[in-house]
Motif scaffolding. Structure first.
Motif, mmCIF file in Angstrom:
data_model
loop_
_atom_site.group_PDB
_atom_site.id
_atom_site.type_symbol
_atom_site.label_atom_id
_atom_site.label_comp_id
_atom_site.label_asym_id
_atom_site.label_seq_id
_atom_site.Cartn_x
_atom_site.Cartn_y
_atom_site.Cartn_z
ATOM 1 N N VAL A 23 0.830 -1.210 0.000
ATOM 2 C CA VAL A 23 0.000 0.000 0.000
ATOM 3 C C VAL A 23 0.859 1.251 0.000
ATOM 4 C CG1 VAL A 23 -1.934 -1.148 1.146
ATOM 5 C CG2 VAL A 23 -0.180 -0.003 2.537
ATOM 6 N N SER A 43 -2.179 10.181 9.765
ATOM 7 C CA SER A 43 -3.027 10.123 8.575
ATOM 8 C C SER A 43 -3.101 11.507 7.945
ATOM 9 C CB SER A 43 -4.448 9.632 8.918
ATOM 10 O OG SER A 43 -5.147 10.618 9.662
ATOM 11 N N GLU A 64 -1.243 6.044 7.394
ATOM 12 C CA GLU A 64 -2.474 5.399 6.940
ATOM 13 C C GLU A 64 -2.981 6.058 5.661
ATOM 14 O OE1 GLU A 64 -3.294 2.681 7.967
ATOM 15 O OE2 GLU A 64 -2.553 2.493 10.015
ATOM 16 N N GLY A 65 -3.950 5.387 5.024
ATOM 17 C CA GLY A 65 -4.467 5.853 3.741
ATOM 18 C C GLY A 65 -5.190 7.183 3.841
ATOM 19 N N VAL A 66 -5.270 7.858 2.718
ATOM 20 C CA VAL A 66 -5.893 9.180 2.671
ATOM 21 C C VAL A 66 -7.417 9.076 2.697
ATOM 22 C CG1 VAL A 66 -6.061 11.334 1.356
ATOM 23 C CG2 VAL A 66 -3.910 10.047 1.372
ATOM 24 N N TYR A 67 -7.949 8.033 2.059
ATOM 25 C CA TYR A 67 -9.383 7.976 1.820
ATOM 26 C C TYR A 67 -10.082 6.810 2.518
ATOM 27 C CZ TYR A 67 -8.437 11.632 -1.558
ATOM 28 O OH TYR A 67 -8.041 12.815 -2.150
ATOM 29 N N SER A 69 -9.699 3.806 3.788
ATOM 30 C CA SER A 69 -9.624 2.360 3.611
ATOM 31 C C SER A 69 -8.162 1.962 3.517
ATOM 32 C CB SER A 69 -10.372 1.901 2.358
ATOM 33 O OG SER A 69 -9.663 2.263 1.184
ATOM 34 N N HIS A 70 -7.864 0.741 3.959
ATOM 35 C CA HIS A 70 -6.466 0.309 3.984
ATOM 36 C C HIS A 70 -5.876 0.270 2.576
ATOM 37 C CE1 HIS A 70 -2.803 -1.566 5.388
ATOM 38 N NE2 HIS A 70 -2.970 -2.568 4.533
ATOM 39 N N ASP A 72 -6.879 1.991 0.138
ATOM 40 C CA ASP A 72 -7.084 3.314 -0.457
ATOM 41 C C ASP A 72 -7.960 3.254 -1.703
ATOM 42 O OD1 ASP A 72 -6.723 6.016 -0.068
ATOM 43 O OD2 ASP A 72 -5.051 6.161 -1.454
ATOM 44 N N GLN A 74 -11.081 4.147 -3.877
ATOM 45 C CA GLN A 74 -11.825 5.406 -3.917
ATOM 46 C C GLN A 74 -13.118 5.329 -4.713
ATOM 47 O OE1 GLN A 74 -9.109 8.613 -5.086
ATOM 48 N NE2 GLN A 74 -7.401 7.462 -4.190
ATOM 49 N N TYR A 83 -15.502 13.229 0.511
ATOM 50 C CA TYR A 83 -14.413 12.770 -0.346
ATOM 51 C C TYR A 83 -14.089 13.798 -1.420
ATOM 52 C CZ TYR A 83 -12.317 10.456 -4.367
ATOM 53 O OH TYR A 83 -11.522 10.154 -5.442
ATOM 54 N N ARG A 99 2.393 7.374 1.251
ATOM 55 C CA ARG A 99 1.991 6.515 2.358
ATOM 56 C C ARG A 99 3.143 5.585 2.704
ATOM 57 N NH1 ARG A 99 -2.959 2.174 3.090
ATOM 58 N NH2 ARG A 99 -2.625 1.889 5.322
#
Length: 264
Positions: A23, A43, A64-67, A69-70, A72, A74, A83, A99
């Motif tokens: 990731v 994050s 950690e992911g921006v959006y 979820s692990h 990421d 979208q 979002y 990340r």
């Protein structure tokens, strides 16, 4: 010399065996863009992004992911207003966001674990580092006193504790992030003769229930759950300190967000 994301990423990941499916990625941003300032954070939250822009930083290193979820993903958020606003802010600001998750956990010792131990001033108590857990022997104190100490050192408003508060603790296992599941944590109590496990988070029906049953049986074990961010944020703080030393001419900032949960 122009400092680029590629230069920084290459130095951060040098010698670390990365998984085939990772990731860890620079998204968005160009590997060759000029980095004018770095922000590290647990994050890339809305607050962190806004603070980075206010500081004049254009490169964020997040754990950690921006959006949300692990992996990421979208696609499922395409029509979500939160979002869209966040994505537009990032795009319009010309930010690069890297990340640094798998690589930081795969460094030896685990960079996130290292940060937590550094913040707690417990490095000298470590007897063994393993892939997912560090085993410590600390000066004997009651579980409730350990909880108070951890709160004070990490500057966090609360932790959650299971088991008997007055149990004496010396043998401690620490598992950061989402490593507090039953399969990861429960065997450690007997295999390593642990009095206490300190973890980020895990399913509430697994390790906490085991500790509850152990206490009912008179088998004094304790569990402290810090929260995922609370257990991993110190690692990103330590990373900022190391980046600052590696790039003395470049502004490097660590941003600590407010706790995501409030106790009411």
């Amino acid at each position: 010399m122009i400092i680029t994301p590629k230069l920084i990423i290459d130095q951060l990941t040098a010698g670390i065996p990365m998984p085939a499916q990772t990731v860890d990625r620079l998204k968005p941003g160009s590997p060759q863009m000029e980095v004018r300032g770095i922000v590290t954070a647990f994050s890339a939250s809305q607050h962190v992004i806004e603070q980075a822009l206010a500081l004049g930083a254009n490169f964020i290193i997040t754990h950690e992911g921006v959006y949300f979820s692990h992996q990421d993903h979208q696609e499922w958020l395409e029509h979500d207003s939160v979002y869209r606003q966040k994505a537009n802010l990032i795009a319009n600001a010309g930010l690069g966001i890297y990340r640094f998750h798998d690589g930081l956990h795969r460094s030896k010792p685990d960079g996130i674990m290292e940060g937590l131990l550094h913040e707690l001033e417990w490095q000298s108590y470590v007897t063994e580092h393993r892939t997912e857990v560090s085993i410590l022997t600390i000066p004997v104190m009651e579980a409730e006193a350990v909880a108070a100490y951890v709160k004070r050192k990490l500057h966090i408003p609360y932790v959650r504790i299971a088991g008997k508060l007055s149990v004496s603790c010396a043998r401690v296992g620490i598992l950061v992030g989402y490593r507090g599941s039953g399969a990861a944590a429960i065997p450690l109590y007997e295999q390593d003769n642990l009095d206490l496990i300190i973890a980020g988070e895990g399913p509430e029906w697994e390790t906490p229930e085991y500790v509850r049953d152990a206490a009912r049986q008179g088998n004094n074990k304790a569990l402290i759950m810090l929260g995922h961010a609370e257990s991993e944020t110190p690692g990103m703080k330590l990373l900022a300190e190391r980046l600052s030393a590696a790039y003395p001419g470049l502004p490097v900032h660590f941003i600590k967000d407010q706790p995501v949960f409030q106790v009411v």
